[in-house]
Design an enzyme around this catalytic site. Structure first.
Site, PDB file in Angstrom:
ATOM      1  N   GLN A   1      -6.117   3.381  -0.416  1.00 34.90           N
ATOM      2  CA  GLN A   1      -6.228   2.489  -1.567  1.00 34.90           C
ATOM      3  C   GLN A   1      -7.674   2.088  -1.800  1.00 34.90           C
ATOM      4  O   GLN A   1      -8.417   1.823  -0.859  1.00 34.90           O
ATOM      5  CB  GLN A   1      -5.374   1.230  -1.410  1.00 34.90           C
ATOM      6  CG  GLN A   1      -5.211   0.550  -2.774  1.00 34.90           C
ATOM      7  CD  GLN A   1      -4.635  -0.835  -2.711  1.00 34.90           C
ATOM      8  OE1 GLN A   1      -5.167  -1.709  -2.030  1.00 34.90           O
ATOM      9  NE2 GLN A   1      -3.548  -1.065  -3.434  1.00 34.90           N
TER      10      GLN A   1
ATOM     11  N   GLY B   1       7.227  -6.470  -3.080  1.00 36.25           N
ATOM     12  CA  GLY B   1       7.328  -7.919  -3.017  1.00 36.25           C
ATOM     13  C   GLY B   1       8.599  -8.391  -2.348  1.00 36.25           C
ATOM     14  O   GLY B   1       9.697  -7.990  -2.733  1.00 36.25           O
ATOM     15  N   ASP B   2       8.449  -9.219  -1.308  1.00 38.61           N
ATOM     16  CA  ASP B   2       9.566  -9.901  -0.639  1.00 38.61           C
ATOM     17  C   ASP B   2      10.584  -8.967  -0.007  1.00 38.61           C
ATOM     18  O   ASP B   2      11.792  -9.244  -0.020  1.00 38.61           O
ATOM     19  CB  ASP B   2      10.280 -10.839  -1.621  1.00 38.61           C
ATOM     20  CG  ASP B   2       9.444 -12.066  -1.969  1.00 38.61           C
ATOM     21  OD1 ASP B   2       8.341 -12.196  -1.421  1.00 38.61           O
ATOM     22  OD2 ASP B   2       9.900 -12.872  -2.800  1.00 38.61           O
TER      23      ASP B   2
ATOM     24  N   PRO C   1      -0.646  -1.436   1.360  1.00 37.45           N
ATOM     25  CA  PRO C   1      -1.975  -1.786   1.882  1.00 37.45           C
ATOM     26  C   PRO C   1      -2.041  -3.245   2.311  1.00 37.45           C
ATOM     27  O   PRO C   1      -1.588  -4.137   1.610  1.00 37.45           O
ATOM     28  CB  PRO C   1      -2.892  -1.522   0.677  1.00 37.45           C
ATOM     29  CG  PRO C   1      -2.006  -1.668  -0.515  1.00 37.45           C
ATOM     30  CD  PRO C   1      -0.648  -1.209  -0.094  1.00 37.45           C
TER      31      PRO C   1
ATOM     32  N   CYS D   1      -4.911  -6.989  -6.657  1.00 39.74           N
ATOM     33  CA  CYS D   1      -5.553  -8.005  -5.811  1.00 39.74           C
ATOM     34  C   CYS D   1      -5.923  -9.232  -6.643  1.00 39.74           C
ATOM     35  O   CYS D   1      -6.642  -9.118  -7.644  1.00 39.74           O
ATOM     36  CB  CYS D   1      -6.801  -7.430  -5.154  1.00 39.74           C
ATOM     37  SG  CYS D   1      -7.664  -8.628  -4.098  1.00 39.74           S
TER      38      CYS D   1
END
Length: 348
Positions: A91, A224-225, A37, A120
């Site tokens: 989401q 992540g990344d 998202p 978040c």
């Protein structure tokens, strides 16, 4: 007395996210790929572009349940889909069972699963008990999961996307509680609530949590990344997860999971096509997508500066046709080009 389950989209092997996660290694010789998202940006046109480039499951932006269930204007602005927009996870940002059940009833006919946002880090959301606040409120989070799964069972998939705690064992315990509540899979973003995105994702934490979770039949996805296929493989090899979710990497390069190290021109043509076909994208949102893709392509700096000063979509189309060969869907070679097709590079 049993309560009739509301209308939901029928899950098959083709669109059941959990089945796809569990079987992608067998069917495609690789783990599952997921477009996560993106606040404002993972709208329908962009989701359709991602699907062209080996993305198996796609998420909507986070939608606030309270606004969605109470406001028809919010429903029109926040969510649009079509029959080709699948597998789709919607989401939701939510802090109570009632809003989540009402939200689920509204979106269930048009999606294949719901993801509860537990990651978040925005302070306004945390104050409302939404997003990463939920990883510190396991009783509320598990009660919401149990309520949805009690009502829908396997007819509607349910995921949680969490951040890690400073104490990784606290995250392990949370994951065990989520499994007991009936969650279908867990996505772990390898940063804490206060870790900046400029700090590298903590793969050690994801690896540790994945290995310690007691419920082995609940898949774990790493987030992540992930900016290249090299990153994708590194994350898989190091953590042992069942798949990888990319977010910022796909915003710059929707073809990331197809092995393109930078955004191909064909992805930009597809985005233009879907943006015009489906409509509804504000000019600034459209411009931001193009800005991100052009950064990946390393557009000439003077043209990039011009791009960011364009004020209307009509002017934007004219600007593209002035400097580039922008093919439409009915033209030979549409969506096939890799490099930027300048009309006259010497004058750029």
């Amino acid at each position: 007395m049993s309560v009739a389950c509301p209308q939901v989209r029928t899950l098959t092997k083709k669109n059941d996210p959990l089945h796809i996660i569990r079987t992608r290694k067998l069917t495609h010789n690789r783990p599952v790929t997921i477009a996560g998202p993106m606040v404002r940006y993972s709208k329908l046109p962009f989701r359709q572009v991602c699907r062209h480039y080996n993305v198996d499951i796609v998420y909507t932006p986070m939608i606030l349940a309270r606004e969605f269930v109470r406001n028809s204007h919010a429903r029109m602005a926040d969510f649009s889909s079509n029959e080709n927009d699948s597998p789709l996870i919607v989401q939701v940002g939510v802090n109570n069972v009632t809003d989540l059940l009402r939200f689920a009833e509204m979106v269930a006919p048009y999606c294949d699963g719901i993801g509860i946002n537990c990651g978040c880090p925005i302070k306004e959301q945390i104050r409302e008990g939404i997003g990463s606040a939920l990883i510190y409120n396991p009783d509320l989070l598990t009660s919401m999961i149990s309520a949805v799964k009690s009502k829908y069972g396997d007819k509607l998939r349910l995921e949680t996307k969490i951040r890690i705690h400073d104490d990784w064992d606290q995250t392990v315990e949370l994951c065990n509680l989520l499994c007991d509540a009936g969650v279908d899979w867990i996505t772990i973003h390898g940063r804490t609530r206060t870790t900046r995105s400029s700090v590298p994702v903590n793969l050690d934490a994801i690896k540790y949590i994945t290995e310690k979770i007691k419920c082995r039949d609940v898949p774990v996805i790493a987030n992540g990344d992930c900016f290249t296929m090299k990153d994708f493989q590194k994350i898989l090899d190091y953590t042992g997860v069942d798949g990888v979710m990319a977010v910022r990497g796909l915003l710059d390069n929707p073809a990331l999971f197809s092995g393109h190290d930078k955004c191909p021109w064909g992805a930009l043509e597809l985005f233009w096509h879907y943006a015009m076909e489906f409509g509804g994208l504000p000019h600034q949102l459209l411009l931001h997508h193009l800005h991100c893709m052009f950064e990946s392509m390393q557009l000439e700096k003077n043209l990039h500066n011009e791009l960011m000063n364009i004020k209307t979509t009509t002017e934007l189309i004219d600007w593209f046709d002035r400097y580039f060969i922008l093919k439409r869907a009915d033209e030979d070679g549409f969506s096939e080009a890799i490099e930027i097709p300048y009309k006259n590079k010497s004058k750029v």
